[in-house]
Design an enzyme around this catalytic site. Structure first.
Site, mmCIF file in Angstrom:
data_model
loop_
_atom_site.group_PDB
_atom_site.id
_atom_site.type_symbol
_atom_site.label_atom_id
_atom_site.label_comp_id
_atom_site.label_asym_id
_atom_site.label_seq_id
_atom_site.Cartn_x
_atom_site.Cartn_y
_atom_site.Cartn_z
ATOM 1 N N LYS A 171 17.257 25.881 81.104
ATOM 2 C CA LYS A 171 17.759 25.263 79.997
ATOM 3 C C LYS A 171 19.132 25.684 79.458
ATOM 4 C CE LYS A 171 15.958 24.953 75.159
ATOM 5 N NZ LYS A 171 15.017 25.577 74.203
ATOM 6 N N SER A 199 12.863 22.011 71.646
ATOM 7 C CA SER A 199 14.290 21.845 71.704
ATOM 8 C C SER A 199 14.572 21.653 73.460
ATOM 9 C CB SER A 199 15.148 22.840 71.355
ATOM 10 O OG SER A 199 14.690 24.340 71.762
ATOM 11 N N SER A 219 9.346 25.157 71.356
ATOM 12 C CA SER A 219 10.183 24.293 72.172
ATOM 13 C C SER A 219 9.717 24.193 73.676
ATOM 14 C CB SER A 219 11.492 25.023 71.980
ATOM 15 O OG SER A 219 12.159 24.642 70.891
#
Lengths: 431, 445, 90
Positions: free
Chosen positions: B50, B124, B148
């Protein structure tokens, strides 16, 4: 009149407060890493030695501590603050409610907190130059109550604090950096970033006068932040950061609570207290003793070792001589030898010190020589040096030659020889 | 789609990188899930990272314009450990700016759902979920603050595992909220997750909050369903969830419904704490450090900083303002400190509920919405989307989201929660689950 | 929230908003803050704040110098002048 101080002490650790960068560095931005640069993703790790030093200082200043200490983020924007927040302390600081004992009063310590230093900045015309070597150095902030009420007390306090810190192994070489808070009337004026005792006393003196003048003219003293100008010897209104900054403190979530261990801290060495005790016991000047030992642990050791066994004035004299010749680092035994030599009336010279420390000096056993033998030798020496007797009439010191020569020849104490010489001359020996 | 009889030998297939890179780059042009693909990768099982985790030499901007061009000089600890074990770094995956979002739309590169490209991928960790949903043999290192990992895992039909807070070092994670951020893993199979978990977890000399704890695998015989949570979900999801419960009951679990009246306060408490911390974490972005040169040197420092900080997105600015507000001296006790106490209350109550039970709920109240619809939601409506994922995240309990149904072709996930440090029990559960439930995928690169 | 308070808040966090953005955010903020206030109803009278969700044991670092391998690389892309980092005027 009230004077309070915020003293910033750099702790003598090898590495920085939250990272492994060296605290010593030369070229700008050479001792940096992601952590002290505040790079996104970096996290702090607390330096064990920094914590230990802080606890020692808190203990030496008689502070009270909670069972655990913790840190907060103090947020503000300035080019010297890489993360735009400083990791410092608030409600769980290292120690509170301590004191420093002066001759006539106690100056209370409000709090002691551990925090990281911002970077060093140099202001230029259109920009700022930043050196992150300083960023992350461990600082101890010592805040006093406004208990100081004169320039003399200020000086005394600073020396006393420095002495306590010295004996903890903290910060004797580097200058203390201090923020002064002075109120002659009601308004508190802060003078930031004054370095060194001399400047502090000068800044205080100027500011007190400035405020007193305003009062006498019935003008208002503005509560503000000022800075001290070393060249003009004046304090100026500061063009520093905006006041009323909203710091928005939160608990530092990248750190945790650190226990202040029950481990018994050593009794702190307060040089002025020891000097006071000894001076009272043996009836000598505390001021003299304090001058010798306030910033000299070796001198203190010798003093404590020898007190009671030798006359106090003798001890003081020999220590003074050793300091003068920068030879204070000697063993207790060799110190004793020197005290014996001094007792015999000898002057301690540079050479004698060298002899004693190198072991070349032969111990004097005065008892071996009898008074009659000394008298005999004196008479011989006088007969062999008739001119000296003539000179002696004008200059009494001329006889020192005789004393020295006889003492040397017989390995006798000069004091004994001098005594006998006096008696011999009295009895009327001339040649 | 894989048939039930095909043996699960995908992981043993050697990855042919030139082919994978070609296909991936092409698909990325449609689905926008990688910000940067590592073209030099040539060996090792692939893993993606990420974009808020630092990878040395690769742009790491956490979905934000303000970090454009930032090249970290070190690897985040989990990344370092994966590389040391011989895994191949495939690239950085897209995300909401700094983690601020539930749909993946709060950023310049908006990921698309592989099941329907008009729909969001979730947030996210949007790109991480998409990557896992489109590649056969892929592990995504992701991160969760308020959900997330669970959220996009549910929307994209993959398994998303968020361990107990503090098990995985956060060193190298570009912070959103330090007492809430947790690094986790997305994959298609539980054994991939287990293997990765064991590699990246454990004490790290650079993260003071990383704990070394012996983990357990205590299987609970009871499943607790908190009515206030499930009542808020769509009717379709409610009925699929009933089916799931029935199935689990058949497998031997006792199902117990409980009432937890103040669980809805988890959301405001979470946002207060996370925004307060985030507003301090984002203070460092001021335009002249870290290779970001946004500043106008003709201006003095305060204006200089303010100019540079215009490069935050709207949601980031909103959170900075709110975060600054709630920690202000005059209101701090009412918001920040109170929220921290509410966290204590929630953690205590959830802990007691999980003494001999897991907690289960749908992961999200809806399936993935269309991107335009998501954009129309107000901030409060968006925050409400996290109602099911926030409670375990706020309290740092380990949780896993796994696909359990498809509604009109869109995946639906369920979230299982257990007590602190009982992480392996979740992986055991998923391991059981995947034996009898077929996950569906549209791509298999 | 009063406009003046909002402006002060913006300046505290060094943020500038465009007109559209400002109107939007100001509107949201009021409703979000009232939403935040609902936590008031939770009984926390006997509770301590949880700064972390779990108990974090303390760990300290030994006082050893461990220099970063490449300090110069950290300043790449940053404006520098004779080893100093150039920052805005004070």
């Amino acid at each position: 009149m009230k004077i309070g101080l915020e003293v910033h002490v750099a702790l003598p650790t090898k590495s920085k407060l939250f990272c492994g960068c060296s605290t010593a560095s030369e070229e700008p931005n050479s001792s940096i890493c992601p952590i002290c640069l505040g790079v996104p993703g970096s996290k702090p790790m607390l330096n064990k030695a920094a914590l230990e030093y802080s606890l020692d200082v808190a203990n030496a200043l008689g502070c009270v501590s909670k069972p655990r200490t913790s840190f907060v983020r103090k947020v503000y924007f300035y080019p010297d603050l890489p993360k735009s927040y400083q990791i410092t302390q608030l409600q769980d600081a290292i120690g509170v409610e301590g004191y420093v004992a002066l001759e006539k009063k106690k100056v209370r310590i409000r709090r002691i907190q551990l925090e990281e230093d911002p970077a060093k900045i140099i202001r230029e015309d259109n920009y700022t130059l930043v050196d992150f070597n300083r960023s992350g150095l461990p600082l101890l902030e010592i805040v006093t109550e406004p208990d100081i009420t004169s320039e003399d007390e200020l000086r005394e306090f600073l020396n006393e604090l420095r002495s306590i810190l010295y004996y903890l192994g903290v910060d004797i070489e580097k200058e203390l950096k201090v923020d002064l808070n002075i109120s002659v009337a009601d308004a508190r004026v802060e003078i930031k970033n004054v370095t060194g005792i001399r400047n502090l006393v000068d800044a205080a003196r100027y500011e007190i006068k400035r405020q007193e003048e305003l009062v006498s003219k019935k003008q208002k003293i503005v509560a503000e932040t000022r800075s001290y100008n070393e060249k003009s010897l004046k304090t100026d209104a500061s063009r520093e950061k905006e006041s009323d900054e909203e710091y928005g403190f939160i608990y530092e979530p990248d750190l945790t609570f650190y226990s202040i261990k029950e481990k018994k801290r050593e009794e702190p060495i307060i040089a002025s207290r020891i000097a006071g005790e000894i001076s009272k016991k043996y009836g000598c000047s505390k001021k003299t003793l304090l001058e010798l030992v306030q910033f000299d642990s070796k001198a203190l050791e010798l003093l404590e070792h020898a007190q009671g066994k030798w006359p106090i004035q003798s001890i003081i004299n020999v220590i003074e001589v050793l300091k003068r010749y920068e030879s204070i680092k000697i063993s207790n035994e060799k110190f004793t030898e020197l005290l014996e030599i001094a007792k015999g009336g000898h002057q301690i010279t540079d050479q004698i010190i060298k002899n004693v420390t190198s072991g070349a000096h032969v111990k004097v056993t005065v008892s071996d020589v009898s008074a009659e033998e000394v008298d005999e030798e004196i008479k011989k020496m006088i007969s062999a040096n008739p001119k000296i007797m003539i000179e002696h009439e004008k200059n009494p010191k001329a006889l020192n030659f005789i004393v020295g020569a006889v003492a040397k020849k017989l390995n006798a104490s000069p004091r004994l020889v001098s005594e006998r010489l006096g008696l011999v001359l009295k009895k009327g020996f001339k040649n | 789609m894989r048939s039930a009889s095909e043996p699960k030998k995908q992981r043993k297939e050697k990855v042919v990188y030139p082919k994978l890179l070609r296909e991936l780059t092409k698909l990325n042009e449609e689905l926008h899930f990688f910000t940067v693909i590592n073209d030099n990768i040539s060996e090792g099982a692939p893993f993606s990272v990420k974009d808020n985790l630092c990878v040395k030499g690769f742009e790491s901007r956490a979905g934000s314009k303000i970090l454009k061009g930032y090249l970290p000089q070190f690897n985040a600890t989990p990344v370092e450990r994966m590389i040391a074990k011989g895994f191949g770094f495939l690239g950085k995956t897209t995300m909401d700016e700094f983690g601020f979002g539930s749909f993946g739309v709060n950023t310049d590169i908006v990921a698309r759902n592989p099941f329907d490209e008009k729909c969001v991928a979730g947030g996210s960790s949007s790109g991480a979920a998409v990557a896992t949903a489109v590649m056969k043999n892929h592990i995504a290192i992701a991160e969760s603050t308020g959900g997330s990992i669970s959220n996009p895992a549910s929307f994209c039909g993959v398994v998303g595992f968020t361990p107990t807070y503090g098990l995985i070092s956060r060193y190298g994670l570009i912070d959103y909220a330090n007492s809430l951020d947790k690094i986790g893993i997305m994959a298609r199979e539980s054994n991939q997750i287990r293997e990765t978990f064991d590699i990246i977890k454990g004490k790290d000399g650079y993260d003071s909050t990383c704990v070394d704890k012996k983990l357990t695998a205590l299987k609970k015989k009871k499943i607790v369903v908190i009515d206030q949570l499930t009542n808020g979900v769509s009717e379709e999801i409610k009925s699929t969830f009933q089916v799931l419960l029935a199935r689990l009951e058949n497998q031997g679990y006792a199902i117990e419904h409980v009432s937890f009246d103040f669980i809805d306060k988890a959301i405001p408490a979470y946002y207060i704490i996370s925004m307060a911390e985030a507003s301090t974490n984002l203070a460092k972005y001021d335009g002249y450090k870290y290779g970001m040169q946004y500043g106008d040197f003709t201006k003095k420092y305060n204006e200089f900083f303010t100019n540079a900080r215009e490069n935050f997105g709207t949601e980031a600015k909103r959170r900075i303002v709110l975060g600054t507000f709630v920690r202000g001296a005059s209101v701090k006790d009412k918001y920040y400190t109170k929220a921290l106490k509410v966290r204590t209350a929630l953690t205590n109550k959830l802990s007691s509920l999980m003494k001999d039970a897991f907690i289960l709920s749908p992961t999200m109240p809806i399936t993935a919405p269309k991107i335009e619809e998501a954009r129309k939601l107000s901030p409060l409506q968006t925050y409400a989307m996290d109602s099911l994922t926030i409670p375990p995240n706020l309290s740092g309990f380990p949780h896993v989201s796994f696909p359990y149904a498809y509604i009109k072709g869109m995946p639906v996930g369920a979230q299982l929660i257990t007590s602190h440090f009982n992480d392996y029990a979740l992986l055991d559960f998923v391991s059981e689950w995947e034996k009898s439930f077929e996950y569906q995928f549209k791509h298999n690169l | 929230m009063q406009d003046s308070d909002f402006e002060r808040l913006l300046s505290v966090c060094r943020l500038r908003l465009g007109d559209g953005e400002k109107a939007q955010i100001k509107k949201d903020i009021d409703s979000i803050i009232s939403y935040f206030s609902t936590i008031e109803s939770v009984d926390t009278s006997k509770l301590e704040p949880s700064y972390h969700p779990i108990e974090i044991e303390e760990r300290l670092r030994e006082d050893r110098v461990e220099p970063f391998e490449n300090p110069d690389a950290l300043l790449k892309g940053t404006k520098t002048y004779r080893f100093y980092v150039v920052g805005p005027e004070i």
